[in-house]
Design an enzyme around this catalytic site. Structure first.
Site, PDB file in Angstrom:
ATOM      1  N   LYS A   1       0.845  -1.195   0.000  1.00 23.84           N
ATOM      2  CA  LYS A   1       0.000   0.000   0.000  1.00 23.84           C
ATOM      3  C   LYS A   1       0.877   1.241   0.000  1.00 23.84           C
ATOM      4  O   LYS A   1       1.584   1.514   0.968  1.00 23.84           O
ATOM      5  CB  LYS A   1      -0.914   0.042   1.232  1.00 23.84           C
ATOM      6  CG  LYS A   1      -2.031   1.095   1.061  1.00 23.84           C
ATOM      7  CD  LYS A   1      -2.627   1.553   2.377  1.00 23.84           C
ATOM      8  CE  LYS A   1      -1.896   2.721   2.980  1.00 23.84           C
ATOM      9  NZ  LYS A   1      -2.020   3.997   2.203  1.00 23.84           N
TER      10      LYS A   1
ATOM     11  N   GLU B   1      10.302   1.086  10.307  1.00 26.19           N
ATOM     12  CA  GLU B   1      11.314   2.127  10.116  1.00 26.19           C
ATOM     13  C   GLU B   1      10.607   3.451  10.295  1.00 26.19           C
ATOM     14  O   GLU B   1       9.810   3.856   9.448  1.00 26.19           O
ATOM     15  CB  GLU B   1      11.947   1.991   8.724  1.00 26.19           C
ATOM     16  CG  GLU B   1      13.272   2.721   8.597  1.00 26.19           C
ATOM     17  CD  GLU B   1      13.100   4.130   8.076  1.00 26.19           C
ATOM     18  OE1 GLU B   1      13.171   5.076   8.902  1.00 26.19           O
ATOM     19  OE2 GLU B   1      12.882   4.292   6.878  1.00 26.19           O
TER      20      GLU B   1
ATOM     21  N   GLU C   1      10.090  15.568  15.843  1.00 28.13           N
ATOM     22  CA  GLU C   1      10.388  15.525  14.411  1.00 28.13           C
ATOM     23  C   GLU C   1       9.486  16.516  13.675  1.00 28.13           C
ATOM     24  O   GLU C   1       8.263  16.420  13.733  1.00 28.13           O
ATOM     25  CB  GLU C   1      10.167  14.114  13.860  1.00 28.13           C
ATOM     26  CG  GLU C   1      10.568  13.968  12.409  1.00 28.13           C
ATOM     27  CD  GLU C   1      10.417  12.554  11.900  1.00 28.13           C
ATOM     28  OE1 GLU C   1      11.266  12.126  11.093  1.00 28.13           O
ATOM     29  OE2 GLU C   1       9.447  11.877  12.296  1.00 28.13           O
TER      30      GLU C   1
ATOM     31  N   CYS D   1      13.591  10.882   7.003  1.00 28.79           N
ATOM     32  CA  CYS D   1      13.520  10.387   8.377  1.00 28.79           C
ATOM     33  C   CYS D   1      14.836  10.570   9.119  1.00 28.79           C
ATOM     34  O   CYS D   1      14.840  10.787  10.337  1.00 28.79           O
ATOM     35  CB  CYS D   1      13.083   8.928   8.397  1.00 28.79           C
ATOM     36  SG  CYS D   1      14.090   7.860   7.349  1.00 28.79           S
TER      37      CYS D   1
END
Length: 497
Positions: free
Chosen positions: A196, A271, A401, A305
């Site tokens: 997906k 991850e 983040e 990331c």
């Protein structure tokens, strides 16, 4: 569709088609008939629509993957044949590299030039690396002791077998590359997959599915369902027919996926997010360090990331390094990624633009000083590259983040202090050290709690090296030999002779 800049006729034709999901041997609409739109981040215009999968569509895809894994030409294929198919897929991607790059640019906003030489090329290189693993998956033999059966003769061995049906959910920042990071080891080991793509970025993954078909993979080996995370992603995460889940995305969503997986004891790799430190030691080459720190945070609009979003510079060089980075930022050309002269594209969406500018405004409220940038603009979803100083280690800007082109910069005085500051964060994905003092570097590396440490570079990835994080940055590893372990199970066999 108005793309403003020229694109290949093949790219235009792909966008003009009615796009469908790939389930088994067929390209299909959602059973409900529902669709969802996706946009060009550089302009905000609607590029097209794709099916919006629901639970029943995911169920059909999982059953197709299960059939292919249990009883198809794929289930009986030998390692050499799996290797050759992966090479064939990589060759087709190389043939269509420009089209893949343009689709990535239009759907994601990144530079098409960068997408071709980095995203697409890294994906090709990774598939070729993983092709080699198909013929090198090994078990072992064991000489058993069997003290409770001293008079018997035994033969024992361990098999490494494909885990089965893999559910893969990928993020929007590197749609094609992340898909290949998951597809490569799955195909090398003999797994099948339901993939997906992110809600915002279905295009390059649908093109990848076409190339998988053209390469000659049996039906059901790769199934692609497009839809929202709330519907399609959640249905895939909790499906009892999935043997392993692999996800790349935010820590918040990764936690939900991990919890859903545990209800079925589904194997899982995650991850997740990062807040990676960039450390400039007193002996560093300051020009190289400033340029490297700028690339570490501004590459891909900071939507990485492992972006170097926290900068720690030795106090005696702090002002000069920050000034150099601000100069680089102020000189960057922002615009449509189809323009080869553009150095930074837009963020993925209006929602992400609001999120990033919200953090910048929060920094102002907390007393931070803007060294450069700080503004969002349109049309499209742009944010100027931004550097903030006078920030406190405890501030949300340092701890959370942001996932945009926003750098928070702080001075330090000694090695022990900067190691403590680097580790003082919930994440642990990557870190970079800029120094020519190898003794100091080697002392620091084992003390920094992150899955990757780069020295005099940042985000330097290679197919042979594992990639993943400590702490809230996830579970498991992508790439390298470690990836093979995550797509296989061990089976112990004991035979009484």
């Amino acid at each position: 569709m108005n793309t403003e800049l020229p694109i290949l006729p093949a790219t235009r034709a792909f966008l003009a088609r009615k796009l469908k999901m790939r389930i088994g041997a067929e390209w299909q609409d959602a059973a409900s008939g529902q669709t969802m739109t996706f946009r060009n981040p550089a302009t905000g215009e609607v590029l097209g629509e794709v099916p919006s999968a629901q639970a029943q569509d995911v169920d059909r895809a999982v059953h197709a993957a299960r059939q292919a894994f249990d009883d198809s030409a794929w289930s009986r294929m030998r390692p050499r044949e799996r290797q050759n198919l992966l090479w064939r897929l990589a060759d087709l991607m190389e043939r269509d590299a420009q089209q893949l790059a343009e689709l990535e640019c239009l759907n994601n906003g990144k530079s098409a030039v960068v997408a071709k030489v980095m995203d697409v090329q890294l994906a090709i290189d990774f598939l070729r690396y993983m092709a080699g693993w198909a013929t090198k998956i090994e078990g072992s033999t064991v000489e058993p002791s069997m003290p409770l059966m001293p008079d018997g003769d035994f033969h024992a061995f361990v098999r490494r077998e494909a885990v089965g049906v893999v559910g893969a959910i990928v993020a929007w920042n590197f749609p094609l590359l992340l898909a290949c990071w998951k597809l490569g080891p799955a195909l090398a080991t003999g797994c099948t997959m339901v993939l997906k793509p992110a809600d915002e970025t279905p295009l390059s993954v649908l093109k990848l599915a076409e190339l998988v078909d053209e390469a000659g993979y049996p039906a059901g080996v790769l199934n692609v369902v497009t839809g929202t995370g709330l519907n399609a992603g959640a249905a895939l995460s909790r499906h009892p027919g999935v043997d392993k889940l692999t996800f790349t995305g935010s820590t918040e969503v990764g936690k939900l996926i991990g919890k859903a997986a545990m209800d079925n004891m589904t194997r899982v790799t995650l991850e997740l997010g990062g807040k990676s430190p960039t450390i400039v030691m007193p002996d560093a080459n300051l020009q190289e360090a400033a340029a490297g720190a700028a690339m570490a945070i501004f590459f891909n609009q900071g939507q990485v990331c492992c972006a170097g979003s926290r900068l720690y510079v030795h106090r005696k060089h702090f002002d000069n390094v920050v000034a150099d980075i601000a100069g680089i930022a102020n000189g960057m050309k922002l615009g449509n990624g189809l323009d080869p002269s553009v150095q930074m594209g837009p963020l993925i969406s209006a929602k992400q633009q609001d999120r990033v500018t919200g953090y910048i405004n929060l920094g102002r409220e907390l007393g931070a000083t803007l060294a450069c940038g700080g503004e969002g603009f349109g049309p499209g979803y742009f944010v100027k590259p931004t550097v903030l100083v006078d920030v406190d280690q405890r501030h949300r800007l340092v701890q959370e983040e942001i996932f945009g082109p926003v750098l928070v910069a702080m001075p330090f005085d000694d090695l022990d202090e900067v190691v403590r500051l680097a580790n003082d964060n919930p994440y642990g994905l990557g870190a970079s050290i800029w120094s020519n003092d190898l003794a100091a570097v080697h002392r620091m590396i084992p003390r920094i709690k992150s899955g990757s440490v780069w020295v005099n570079c940042h985000s330097a990835l290679d197919p042979a090296l594992p990639f993943g994080g400590y702490k809230m940055s996830g579970v498991g590893r992508e790439m390298g030999a470690a990836a093979i372990e995550h797509y296989t199970e061990l089976k112990a066999v004991m035979m009484k002779l």
